[in-house]
Enzyme design. Structure first.
Site, PDB file in Angstrom:
ATOM      1  N   TYR A  54       3.873   4.880  -3.876  1.00 34.62           N
ATOM      2  CA  TYR A  54       4.788   5.842  -3.275  1.00 34.62           C
ATOM      3  C   TYR A  54       6.129   5.881  -3.999  1.00 34.62           C
ATOM      4  O   TYR A  54       6.908   6.808  -3.807  1.00 34.62           O
ATOM      5  CB  TYR A  54       4.976   5.535  -1.789  1.00 34.62           C
ATOM      6  CG  TYR A  54       3.790   5.988  -0.966  1.00 34.62           C
ATOM      7  CD1 TYR A  54       3.799   7.220  -0.334  1.00 34.62           C
ATOM      8  CD2 TYR A  54       2.656   5.200  -0.859  1.00 34.62           C
ATOM      9  CE1 TYR A  54       2.712   7.658   0.397  1.00 34.62           C
ATOM     10  CE2 TYR A  54       1.556   5.625  -0.130  1.00 34.62           C
ATOM     11  CZ  TYR A  54       1.585   6.850   0.498  1.00 34.62           C
ATOM     12  OH  TYR A  54       0.499   7.276   1.205  1.00 34.62           O
ATOM     13  N   HIS A 105       2.924 -11.150 -13.176  1.00 35.76           N
ATOM     14  CA  HIS A 105       3.656 -11.557 -11.981  1.00 35.76           C
ATOM     15  C   HIS A 105       3.781 -13.073 -11.850  1.00 35.76           C
ATOM     16  O   HIS A 105       4.832 -13.588 -11.444  1.00 35.76           O
ATOM     17  CB  HIS A 105       2.977 -10.973 -10.744  1.00 35.76           C
ATOM     18  CG  HIS A 105       3.862 -10.902  -9.543  1.00 35.76           C
ATOM     19  ND1 HIS A 105       3.498 -10.285  -8.379  1.00 35.76           N
ATOM     20  CD2 HIS A 105       5.122 -11.362  -9.326  1.00 35.76           C
ATOM     21  CE1 HIS A 105       4.477 -10.373  -7.501  1.00 35.76           C
ATOM     22  NE2 HIS A 105       5.470 -11.018  -8.051  1.00 35.76           N
TER      23      HIS A 105
END
Length: 312
Positions: A54, A105
């Site tokens: 988003y 990550h």
């Protein structure tokens, strides 16, 4: 656009010194992330750190040219064995033509699981394939696609960097770690400076404690400068040459966080030394009596146990 410095990475690309973090820590936060990113972009932010599709919609709807917005996303631990596929999925989810910065990550891989939180997750020990060296070499190949401009790492220590760097054709542009006055990671910062790796701070204001907000040292500095405690902490981070990624959904705090103040040499020295006070040298993210994180012992990660947490 806000008046903040930009840093030049070792590959020549430039990155804003202040960004907004978009990890909500809960499922179903898509609309909140979208609204937060739109507000941040409206208030001058141009660096978005995300793993959420988003964000791409917010970038498109902002009306700001794509080339003016710096988007970071990350390789999940459970995708170390499928770097290209995972990257392509992130790009499709974001709906963007390219990503500015792609990070590994964590050093440790996770296989046979949807996430590292899965109780059935299989997390290979150091040396178990895929190693972070193998993963990094696959990340280097992404640069040939033209769909990512810089690549970097997250949660790497001096130990794991010393293991990785001899095998690199491309030196990581960024190492994103927990950084704040209670955890300045002085040794790691010097090491990364020497290697041309920019340090980037996640949770620069702490996460599970209000220790920084309640610190008499930081509050006094803020009162004297007419600044909030977050402004003091984030300004300290930028002035010492690190990128800071803070998260807030409150628009007034967004405006404060990207409005830096000038700290004097004495102010910087006081904040640099703050972690040496009794009980203050500590992580403010991972706290408790555990001896490992996501299946790896602190010693494997190259972290020393700090007061109630870890010290990378």
């Amino acid at each position: 656009m806000a008046d903040i410095p930009h840093f030049t990475l070792n590959d020549g690309n430039k990155i804003p010194s202040v960004g907004i973090g978009c990890w909500m820590g809960i499922p179903g936060g898509a609309e909140r992330v979208y609204n937060m990113c739109l507000k941040a972009l409206k208030n001058g932010y141009r660096l978005i750190d995300t793993a959420n599709g988003y964000v791409g919609q917010a970038v498109r709807d902002s009306g700001i040219p794509r080339e003016d917005i710096y988007v970071t996303t990350k390789l999940p631990n459970n995708d170390h064995h499928r770097v290209q596929e995972s990257f392509d999925e992130s790009l499709r989810s974001l709906g963007l033509e390219y990503i500015d910065l792609y990070l590994m990550h964590w050093p440790q891989a996770c296989i046979s699981a949807v996430s590292m939180a899965d109780p059935d997750a299989v997390i290979p020990p150091p040396g178990g394939s895929p190693t972070f060296i193998e993963t990094w070499q696959d990340m280097e190949k992404l640069l040939t696609t033209g769909k990512v401009r810089s690549i970097g790492i997250s949660n790497f220590s001096v130990k794991t960097l010393n293991e990785l760097l001899p095998h690199c054709h491309v030196v990581p542009a960024v190492n994103q770690v927990e950084l704040h006055p209670c955890l300045p990671s002085v040794e790691l910062k010097k090491f990364c400076n020497d290697k041309g790796i920019l340090l980037e701070a996640y949770s620069p204001l702490g996460q599970k404690t209000a220790l920084l907000h309640e610190s008499p040292i930081i509050r006094e500095t803020g009162e004297r400068l007419g600044a909030t405690t977050p402004q003091v902490v984030l300004s300290w981070g930028v002035q010492r040459g690190t990128v800071v990624i803070a998260k807030t959904e409150t628009e007034s705090r967004m405006k404060d966080n990207i409005t830096l103040v000038q700290l004097s040499k004495a102010d910087m020295e006081t904040l640099n030394e703050m972690h040496k006070l009794p009980g203050l040298h500590r992580s403010l993210v991972l706290v408790g009596d555990t001896e490992e994180v996501f299946g790896w012992k602190y010693e494997w990660l190259g972290w020393d146990i700090g007061q109630g947490g870890f010290v990378p």
